[in-house]
Motif scaffolding. Structure first.
Motif, mmCIF file in Angstrom:
data_model
loop_
_atom_site.group_PDB
_atom_site.id
_atom_site.type_symbol
_atom_site.label_atom_id
_atom_site.label_comp_id
_atom_site.label_asym_id
_atom_site.label_seq_id
_atom_site.Cartn_x
_atom_site.Cartn_y
_atom_site.Cartn_z
ATOM 1 N N UNK A 242 -22.814 0.979 -26.553
ATOM 2 C CA UNK A 242 -24.063 0.881 -27.291
ATOM 3 C C UNK A 242 -23.890 0.130 -28.604
ATOM 4 N N UNK A 243 -22.775 0.389 -29.284
ATOM 5 C CA UNK A 243 -22.518 -0.314 -30.554
ATOM 6 C C UNK A 243 -22.355 -1.809 -30.315
ATOM 7 N N UNK A 244 -21.654 -2.181 -29.212
ATOM 8 C CA UNK A 244 -21.471 -3.601 -28.900
ATOM 9 C C UNK A 244 -22.823 -4.257 -28.628
ATOM 10 N N UNK A 245 -23.683 -3.561 -27.902
ATOM 11 C CA UNK A 245 -25.013 -4.127 -27.634
ATOM 12 C C UNK A 245 -25.790 -4.330 -28.921
ATOM 13 N N UNK A 246 -25.740 -3.360 -29.862
ATOM 14 C CA UNK A 246 -26.462 -3.503 -31.127
ATOM 15 C C UNK A 246 -25.903 -4.661 -31.935
ATOM 16 N N UNK A 247 -24.573 -4.794 -31.926
ATOM 17 C CA UNK A 247 -23.965 -5.902 -32.668
ATOM 18 C C UNK A 247 -24.401 -7.260 -32.089
ATOM 19 N N UNK A 248 -24.451 -7.337 -30.788
ATOM 20 C CA UNK A 248 -24.876 -8.584 -30.166
ATOM 21 C C UNK A 248 -26.326 -8.897 -30.521
ATOM 22 N N UNK A 249 -27.206 -7.922 -30.457
ATOM 23 C CA UNK A 249 -28.615 -8.154 -30.818
ATOM 24 C C UNK A 249 -28.751 -8.533 -32.282
ATOM 25 N N UNK A 250 -27.951 -7.885 -33.157
ATOM 26 C CA UNK A 250 -27.980 -8.228 -34.577
ATOM 27 C C UNK A 250 -27.504 -9.656 -34.808
ATOM 28 N N UNK A 251 -26.413 -10.056 -34.100
ATOM 29 C CA UNK A 251 -25.925 -11.422 -34.242
ATOM 30 C C UNK A 251 -26.953 -12.441 -33.769
ATOM 31 N N UNK A 252 -27.669 -12.134 -32.652
ATOM 32 C CA UNK A 252 -28.701 -13.057 -32.172
ATOM 33 C C UNK A 252 -29.848 -13.161 -33.158
ATOM 34 N N UNK A 253 -30.228 -12.033 -33.817
ATOM 35 C CA UNK A 253 -31.325 -12.074 -34.785
ATOM 36 C C UNK A 253 -30.945 -12.831 -36.048
ATOM 37 N N UNK A 254 -29.699 -12.780 -36.457
ATOM 38 C CA UNK A 254 -29.257 -13.425 -37.688
ATOM 39 C C UNK A 254 -28.851 -14.874 -37.483
ATOM 40 N N UNK A 255 -28.897 -15.338 -36.247
ATOM 41 C CA UNK A 255 -28.490 -16.708 -35.988
ATOM 42 C C UNK A 255 -29.502 -17.668 -36.638
ATOM 43 N N UNK A 256 -29.052 -18.630 -37.393
ATOM 44 C CA UNK A 256 -29.914 -19.597 -38.060
ATOM 45 C C UNK A 256 -30.340 -19.197 -39.452
ATOM 46 N N UNK A 257 -30.053 -17.994 -39.924
ATOM 47 C CA UNK A 257 -30.406 -17.572 -41.286
ATOM 48 C C UNK A 257 -29.366 -18.102 -42.245
ATOM 49 N N UNK A 258 -29.862 -18.540 -43.436
ATOM 50 C CA UNK A 258 -28.943 -19.060 -44.437
ATOM 51 C C UNK A 258 -28.005 -17.955 -44.937
ATOM 52 N N UNK A 259 -26.901 -18.424 -45.518
ATOM 53 C CA UNK A 259 -25.912 -17.463 -46.046
ATOM 54 C C UNK A 259 -26.484 -16.724 -47.255
ATOM 55 N N UNK A 260 -26.172 -15.520 -47.469
ATOM 56 C CA UNK A 260 -26.695 -14.767 -48.622
ATOM 57 C C UNK A 260 -26.145 -15.327 -49.922
#
Length: 452
Positions: A242-260
């Motif tokens: 479950x943690x791996x799935x959440x990490x993957x979804x988080x990585x897909x959502x953050x793809x293309x966002x500028x660096x903080x």
């Protein structure tokens, strides 16, 4: 024959030892002194009474057990011990160091004990109860003295040899009958045991099956112990999945966002926020205190406490002086009265004369010291300067007269001071510090032995 009786914690006796002499022993005394208790103790030793009446009646109040012990003429010792739950006998043969103990008596007296005591009751043919020819109560004396003549005749008849043989024959018949009855009972018991053994024939096969069941039970226990570990591993696997799935979804959502943006140091901001929180807390406390103090009056005007402090210090000093005086008075209370003062007139005159001589000696020493610095007289000069010398001498004489007058005044003052001091010392009589004798001369010389 009994030579000695020892009774411990039996009825009214805490510890009693009776040495019996040869012949008849008679116990005498007033009522409630324990005479009947001695007879009852011997009866308990000889018969071992059952639990009725309550055995607690034999045990002295506060004790755990009652004990009755006797020593017979051949050196044998027998003891009967009674607690609230059980009774036992202890038998010491002559010369034995350790006793033989008899338990589980079931209300009977062991044969060895009965043989050593020789206090058996006599069985009669026509009477159900046996006869005690050794012990008796106050209202039931020994040897059938309060029984009918027929009972006494039967007792004496039972003591003959024929009656004894008949009694032995009857006893043998009773024993044979009891033995046959016991044999029948044992035969029935053997039959029941054989039937029980027949029912136990399947036991070997059951034992084999039980061994297999025990092996299966051990295997089941081992698997049961491994189940929690498997469940924990499965739960951990599911959690990680479950943690791996959440990490993957988080990585897909953050793809293309500028660096903080770069993180700045917020320590100063944290300190400022903490200071503000502290100030707000202090303001809240001050507001609470102001609200609580609103209805109070203004504090009273403070006064100068210096006079009170001085007064307290003076009171403390006065208390210390009073305690010292009280302790000194306590110490001096045991002293004897002062002796009557002797006449010191002549001694005072001698002291005055010594003081005058001392003053004159001091004056002479001062004059000698003064004249030691005077130069030698000059050589004769012409007479024209004699007038000047004469006038100088006249001036010196006037100065000497003046100094002599001053010295005489000082001596008079000294004499007056000595006289006043002598009167004061005579009035005091003794030293107020050490209580010793006080004289003017001694006081002027060394202050009555005290450092000035």
């Amino acid at each position: 024959m009994i030579n000695k009786i020892i009774i411990d914690n039996f009825m009214a006796h805490e510890h009693t030892e009776l040495e019996l002499g040869p012949g008849v022993t008679i116990l005498t005394g007033s009522n409630n002194t324990g005479k009947s208790a001695v007879v009852e103790a011997l009866r308990c030793l000889a018969t071992n009474p059952a639990r009725s009446p309550n055995p607690a009646l034999y045990i002295r109040h506060g004790a755990k057990e009652a004990r009755v012990e006797v020593e017979v003429d051949d050196g044998t010792r027998v003891a009967w011990v009674r607690t609230k739950r059980w009774a036992k006998y202890e038998l010491w043969p002559p010369g034995a160091d350790e006793p033989e103990e008899y338990h589980k008596l079931q209300g009977k007296v062991p044969e060895d004990v009965a043989r050593a005591l020789r206090l058996d009751r006599v069985e009669l043919e026509t009477r159900k109860d046996s006869v005690d020819v050794h012990l008796g109560n106050q209202r039931d004396p020994v040897f059938l003295l309060n029984q009918p003549d027929s009972v006494m005749a039967e007792f004496f008849a039972a003591s003959t040899e024929s009656a004894h043989l008949l009694a032995m024959q009857n006893a043998l018949k009773i024993r044979v009958r009891d033995a046959k009855r016991e044999e029948k009972g044992l035969d029935g018991q053997v039959a029941r045991i054989a039937a029980d053994l027949d029912r136990l024939d399947p036991l070997p096969e059951l034992a084999l099956r039980m061994d297999g069941i025990e092996e299966l039970d051990r295997e089941a226990a081992r698997l049961e112990r491994e189940v929690p570990a498997l469940e924990a591993a499965l739960a951990e696997f599911l959690s990680l999945d479950g943690r791996l799935a959440r990490e993957r979804s988080t990585g897909a959502a953050l793809h293309g966002i500028q660096a903080p943006p770069e993180v700045e140091d917020v320590n100063r901001l944290g300190r400022h926020i903490g200071a503000m929180a502290s100030v707000e807390t202090q303001l809240g406390r001050a507001g609470s205190a102001a609200g609580a103090l609103t209805g109070l009056d203004a504090p009273p005007r403070t006064e100068d406490a210096a006079p009170l402090h001085r007064l307290i210090r003076e009171l403390d000093d006065t208390g210390a002086i009073l305690r010292s005086a009280s302790s000194r008075r306590t110490v001096l209370a045991g002293l004897s009265e002062l002796p009557d003062p002797a006449d010191t007139g002549e001694l005072a005159a001698v002291v005055d004369e010594l003081l005058i001589l001392r003053a004159r000696s001091a004056r002479l020493a001062r004059l000698t010291e003064s004249l030691g610095h005077v130069a030698e007289p000059p050589a004769p000069q012409p007479l024209d300067k004699l007038g000047e010398v004469v006038s100088l001498i006249s001036g010196l004489k006037e100065q000497f007269s003046t100094r002599q007058a001053e010295l005489d005044g000082l001596e008079r003052d000294l004499s007056a001071v000595v006289a006043a001091m002598d009167e004061r010392i005579k009035a005091v009589g003794c030293c107020p510090v050490c209580g010793g004798d006080l004289t003017t001369d001694g006081f002027l010389d060394h202050g009555c032995g005290h450092e000035s």
